[in-house]
Design a protein around this motif. Structure first.
Motif, PDB file in Angstrom:
ATOM      1  N   ALA A 119      -9.072  29.793  35.855  1.00  0.00           N
ATOM      2  CA  ALA A 119      -9.537  29.490  37.239  1.00  0.00           C
ATOM      3  C   ALA A 119     -10.724  29.648  37.550  1.00  0.00           C
ATOM      4  O   ALA A 119     -11.220  28.616  37.994  1.00  0.00           O
ATOM      5  CB  ALA A 119      -8.528  30.408  38.153  1.00  0.00           C
ATOM      6  N   LEU A 141      -4.931  33.480  32.680  1.00  0.00           N
ATOM      7  CA  LEU A 141      -4.955  32.581  33.763  1.00  0.00           C
ATOM      8  C   LEU A 141      -6.261  32.542  34.834  1.00  0.00           C
ATOM      9  O   LEU A 141      -6.730  31.729  35.199  1.00  0.00           O
ATOM     10  CB  LEU A 141      -3.679  32.747  34.832  1.00  0.00           C
ATOM     11  N   THR A 195      -4.040  33.437  41.409  1.00  0.00           N
ATOM     12  CA  THR A 195      -4.816  34.394  41.203  1.00  0.00           C
ATOM     13  C   THR A 195      -4.981  35.244  42.620  1.00  0.00           C
ATOM     14  O   THR A 195      -5.105  36.359  42.779  1.00  0.00           O
ATOM     15  CB  THR A 195      -6.265  34.196  40.749  1.00  0.00           C
ATOM     16  N   LEU A 254       1.080  35.556  39.898  1.00  0.00           N
ATOM     17  CA  LEU A 254      -0.034  35.555  38.783  1.00  0.00           C
ATOM     18  C   LEU A 254       1.028  36.252  37.469  1.00  0.00           C
ATOM     19  O   LEU A 254       0.985  35.566  36.495  1.00  0.00           O
ATOM     20  CB  LEU A 254      -1.215  36.225  39.149  1.00  0.00           C
ATOM     21  N   ALA A 273       1.022  25.935  34.545  1.00  0.00           N
ATOM     22  CA  ALA A 273       1.624  26.809  35.790  1.00  0.00           C
ATOM     23  C   ALA A 273       2.071  26.126  36.771  1.00  0.00           C
ATOM     24  O   ALA A 273       2.652  26.730  37.698  1.00  0.00           O
ATOM     25  CB  ALA A 273       0.011  27.525  36.156  1.00  0.00           C
ATOM     26  N   CYS A 305       4.084  34.237  36.452  1.00  0.00           N
ATOM     27  CA  CYS A 305       3.717  33.058  35.835  1.00  0.00           C
ATOM     28  C   CYS A 305       3.342  33.188  34.359  1.00  0.00           C
ATOM     29  O   CYS A 305       3.652  32.621  33.621  1.00  0.00           O
ATOM     30  CB  CYS A 305       2.676  32.211  36.510  1.00  0.00           C
ATOM     31  N   LEU A 364      -4.664  27.190  39.832  1.00  0.00           N
ATOM     32  CA  LEU A 364      -4.705  28.459  39.325  1.00  0.00           C
ATOM     33  C   LEU A 364      -5.335  29.465  40.467  1.00  0.00           C
ATOM     34  O   LEU A 364      -4.791  30.601  40.361  1.00  0.00           O
ATOM     35  CB  LEU A 364      -5.773  28.379  38.092  1.00  0.00           C
ATOM     36  N   ALA A 399      -3.535  24.925  33.342  1.00  0.00           N
ATOM     37  CA  ALA A 399      -3.143  24.598  34.939  1.00  0.00           C
ATOM     38  C   ALA A 399      -1.867  23.810  35.167  1.00  0.00           C
ATOM     39  O   ALA A 399      -1.100  24.279  36.138  1.00  0.00           O
ATOM     40  CB  ALA A 399      -4.426  24.090  35.424  1.00  0.00           C
ATOM     41  N   ASP A 431      -7.817  24.886  29.698  1.00  0.00           N
ATOM     42  CA  ASP A 431      -7.608  25.285  30.833  1.00  0.00           C
ATOM     43  C   ASP A 431      -6.903  24.157  31.757  1.00  0.00           C
ATOM     44  O   ASP A 431      -6.098  24.542  32.568  1.00  0.00           O
ATOM     45  CB  ASP A 431      -9.209  25.505  31.548  1.00  0.00           C
TER      46      ASP A 431
END
Length: 87
Positions: A79, A75, A55, A61, A12, A64, A51, A9, A5
């Motif tokens: 988050a 994603l 969202t 979103l 992202a 990405c 994240l 992130a 995660d």
């Protein structure tokens, strides 16, 4: 915090930073200055905010997710985990 995660992130964030208006919107919505963002990249709350920013904006979103070659739901789930919410 799941390492996957956190890595997602950070990927992202890299995508967000490729577009100056989007990057400025991230900073504006999170209240972070660029130096604060850099210094807090290891913190779960900052990664969650990155994240969550995506969202909250479906177009970003999806774009990405396409760029990172992951489903948008991946994603969103990351988050939620980073925010400490059950999935």
């Amino acid at each position: 915090m799941h390492d996957d995660d956190a890595a997602l992130a950070l990927q992202a964030l890299g995508w967000i930073l490729t577009d100056e208006p989007r990057a400025e919107r991230l900073l504006g919505l999170t209240g972070l200055a660029p130096s604060d963002l850099r210094s807090s990249l290891g913190e779960q709350a900052t990664l969650a905010a990155i994240l969550s920013f995506l969202t909250s904006h479906e177009n970003d979103l999806v774009a990405c997710a396409d760029a990172l070659q992951v489903p948008p739901a991946t994603l969103a789930a990351a988050a939620q985990r980073l925010e400490g919410m059950p999935i």
